[in-house]
Design an enzyme around this catalytic site. Structure first.
Site, PDB file in Angstrom:
ATOM      1  N   SER A 279     -17.776  35.804   9.777  1.00 54.07           N
ATOM      2  CA  SER A 279     -18.611  35.351  10.906  1.00 54.07           C
ATOM      3  C   SER A 279     -19.530  34.232  10.410  1.00 54.07           C
ATOM      4  CB  SER A 279     -19.449  36.539  11.386  1.00 54.07           C
ATOM      5  OG  SER A 279     -20.518  36.117  12.210  1.00 54.07           O
TER       6      SER A 279
ATOM      7  N   TYR B 287     -25.003  43.880  11.917  1.00 56.23           N
ATOM      8  CA  TYR B 287     -23.875  42.942  11.994  1.00 56.23           C
ATOM      9  C   TYR B 287     -23.973  41.910  10.879  1.00 56.23           C
ATOM     10  CZ  TYR B 287     -20.362  39.883  14.160  1.00 56.23           C
ATOM     11  OH  TYR B 287     -19.242  39.119  14.416  1.00 56.23           O
TER      12      TYR B 287
HETATM   13  N1  LIG Z   1     -16.417  36.432  19.372  1.00 54.38           N
HETATM   14  C1  LIG Z   1     -17.023  35.784  18.402  1.00 54.38           C
HETATM   15  O1  LIG Z   1     -17.689  34.783  18.652  1.00 54.38           O
HETATM   16  C2  LIG Z   1     -16.880  36.243  16.982  1.00 54.38           C
HETATM   17  C3  LIG Z   1     -17.432  35.425  16.000  1.00 54.38           C
HETATM   18  C4  LIG Z   1     -17.316  35.786  14.671  1.00 54.38           C
HETATM   19  C5  LIG Z   1     -16.658  36.940  14.335  1.00 54.38           C
HETATM   20  N2  LIG Z   1     -16.123  37.739  15.318  1.00 54.38           N
HETATM   21  C6  LIG Z   1     -15.433  38.935  14.889  1.00 54.38           C
HETATM   22  O2  LIG Z   1     -14.117  38.923  15.380  1.00 54.38           O
HETATM   23  C7  LIG Z   1     -13.627  40.249  15.456  1.00 54.38           C
HETATM   24  C8  LIG Z   1     -13.050  40.480  16.839  1.00 54.38           C
HETATM   25  O3  LIG Z   1     -14.093  40.400  17.780  1.00 54.38           O
HETATM   26  P1  LIG Z   1     -13.911  39.835  19.259  1.00 54.38           P
HETATM   27  O4  LIG Z   1     -14.862  38.727  19.419  1.00 54.38           O
HETATM   28  O5  LIG Z   1     -12.489  39.638  19.557  1.00 54.38           O
HETATM   29  O6  LIG Z   1     -14.531  41.060  20.069  1.00 54.38           O
HETATM   30  P2  LIG Z   1     -13.896  42.113  21.064  1.00 54.38           P
HETATM   31  O7  LIG Z   1     -13.156  41.399  22.155  1.00 54.38           O
HETATM   32  O8  LIG Z   1     -15.026  43.002  21.395  1.00 54.38           O
HETATM   33  O9  LIG Z   1     -12.821  42.899  20.186  1.00 54.38           O
HETATM   34  C9  LIG Z   1     -13.208  43.798  19.187  1.00 54.38           C
HETATM   35  C10 LIG Z   1     -11.994  44.597  18.761  1.00 54.38           C
HETATM   36  O10 LIG Z   1     -12.388  45.552  17.756  1.00 54.38           O
HETATM   37  C11 LIG Z   1     -12.019  46.834  18.209  1.00 54.38           C
HETATM   38  N3  LIG Z   1     -12.931  47.871  17.737  1.00 54.38           N
HETATM   39  C12 LIG Z   1     -14.280  47.865  17.763  1.00 54.38           C
HETATM   40  N4  LIG Z   1     -14.769  49.031  17.303  1.00 54.38           N
HETATM   41  C13 LIG Z   1     -13.679  49.800  16.987  1.00 54.38           C
HETATM   42  C14 LIG Z   1     -13.509  51.099  16.464  1.00 54.38           C
HETATM   43  N5  LIG Z   1     -14.546  51.871  16.169  1.00 54.38           N
HETATM   44  N6  LIG Z   1     -12.245  51.571  16.269  1.00 54.38           N
HETATM   45  C15 LIG Z   1     -11.186  50.807  16.566  1.00 54.38           C
HETATM   46  N7  LIG Z   1     -11.272  49.553  17.061  1.00 54.38           N
HETATM   47  C16 LIG Z   1     -12.514  49.060  17.262  1.00 54.38           C
HETATM   48  C17 LIG Z   1     -12.081  46.754  19.709  1.00 54.38           C
HETATM   49  O11 LIG Z   1     -11.384  47.831  20.300  1.00 54.38           O
HETATM   50  P3  LIG Z   1     -11.775  48.318  21.805  1.00 54.38           P
HETATM   51  O12 LIG Z   1     -11.135  47.347  22.731  1.00 54.38           O
HETATM   52  O13 LIG Z   1     -11.190  49.684  21.847  1.00 54.38           O
HETATM   53  O14 LIG Z   1     -13.271  48.314  21.889  1.00 54.38           O
HETATM   54  C18 LIG Z   1     -11.419  45.412  19.932  1.00 54.38           C
HETATM   55  O15 LIG Z   1     -10.032  45.519  19.796  1.00 54.38           O
HETATM   56  C19 LIG Z   1     -14.810  41.153  15.119  1.00 54.38           C
HETATM   57  O16 LIG Z   1     -14.743  41.527  13.749  1.00 54.38           O
HETATM   58  C20 LIG Z   1     -15.994  40.245  15.365  1.00 54.38           C
HETATM   59  O17 LIG Z   1     -17.121  40.636  14.627  1.00 54.38           O
HETATM   60  C21 LIG Z   1     -16.226  37.406  16.639  1.00 54.38           C
END
Ligand SMILES: NC(=O)c1ccc[n+]([C@@H]2O[C@H](COP(=O)([O-])OP(=O)(O)OC[C@H]3O[C@@H](n4cnc5c(N)ncnc54)[C@H](OP(=O)(O)O)[C@@H]3O)[C@@H](O)[C@H]2O)c1
Length: 253
Positions: free
Chosen positions: A145, A158
């Site tokens: 991130s 986080y």
């Molecule tokens: N969006 C951004 O700007 C951004 C920036 C930097 C890094 N990231 C990172 O990218 C990754 C994906 O995030 P995203 O933005 O795509 O968010 P998201 O749409 O909220 O997706 C998060 C994913 O992680 C899964 N997850 C969360 N907690 C879990 C648990 N306890 N057990 C199993 N699965 C779990 C969620 O499953 P459910 O659908 O079941 O909740 C979902 O599939 C994360 O590591 C996040 O920190 C995101």
């Protein structure tokens, strides 16, 4: 010849949290590059399954809640049983809690550190053990991130977790590079997913973030495709412990 080194035909990629958001974008990119996909998560895989299969790839869903490491020991075995092999691990599943540091609770801390850092490490360990036992190499792509580099605000656990992901990426690369296992990370900037919904709905934060992104827009999951395929493929065989920002220029600012 060079382009062939990006080809993932015949490989099996395990992507956590592939049902939505960045994980879905990464799973589709790896499938387009030729990989079969094992989606690991607590929610049904949704459109990801149909879209991977429409690309002509095999797909398996392994149900696992990743907030504890209880399911971890069995995940790699299930992937191998269902898809015949295991080559690439994308540690994407992650969560976030927002609260002032003064009010942050133990639950806000443990929930985020558990899935973002502890499970990421132990799933990587399971992958490493499998590859070493098989005498094969492998690829790990961790999702870091901007808060692997910066402090952030109101997201203490986080920031701790994602800073930890950067350290673990380097540590595992040090230990496993000589075994043919590449451990690297992608650091996404600000992407339009449910993770950032609260930010985008806050007009002031949304404007401030957009003003700082040189590319002038939020990222979309497909923006990670090239980086994900590169770090999952033979094209990155001599890349170890690297973190590739895909951030529209945010860190350059
Ligand atoms: N969006 C951004 O700007 C951004 C920036 C930097 C890094 N990231 C990172 O990218 C990754 C994906 O995030 P995203 O933005 O795509 O968010 P998201 O749409 O909220 O997706 C998060 C994913 O992680 C899964 N997850 C969360 N907690 C879990 C648990 N306890 N057990 C199993 N699965 C779990 C969620 O499953 P459910 O659908 O079941 O909740 C979902 O599939 C994360 O590591 C996040 O920190 C995101």
């Amino acid at each position: 010849m060079t382009l062939q080194s990006f080809d993932l035909t015949g490989k099996v990629a395990l992507v956590t949290g592939a049902n939505t958001g960045l994980g879905q974008g990464i799973a589709l990119a790896l499938a387009e590059a030729g990989a079969d996909i094992a989606a690991v998560g607590r929610s049904a895989p949704g459109q990801t399954q149909a879209r991977v299969e429409a690309l002509g790839r095999r797909f398996a869903f392994v149900e696992a809640a990743l907030d504890t490491i209880a399911p971890v020991a069995d995940i790699v075995a299930q992937v191998v049983a269902r898809l015949g092999r295991f080559d690439i691990l994308v540690n994407n599943a992650g969560t976030i809690r927002r609260n002032d540091a003064l009010d942050f609770t133990e639950d806000d801390w443990d929930a985020v550190i558990g899935v973002n850092l502890k499970t990421l490490f132990f799933l990587s360990q399971a992958a490493g053990r499998h590859w070493v036992a098989q005498g094969q190499g492998g690829k790990i792509v961790n999702i870091a991130s901007m808060l692997s580099f910066q402090g952030g605000i109101r997201v203490a656990s986080y920031t701790a977790s994602k800073s930890g992901v950067l350290g673990l990426t380097r540590l595992l690369a040090n230990e496993w590079a000589a075994r043919g296992i590449n451990v690297n990370a992608i650091a996404p900037g600000y992407f339009a997913t449910s993770n950032t919904e609260a930010l985008r709905q806050d007009a002031d934060r949304n404007r401030a973030i957009l003003e700082r992104i040189p590319a002038g827009r939020w990222g979309v999951p497909a923006d990670l495709a090239g980086a994900a395929v590169f770090l999952s493929s033979a094209a990155s065989d001599y890349v170890h412990g690297a973190v590739l920002p895909v951030d529209g220029g945010w860190l350059a600012r």
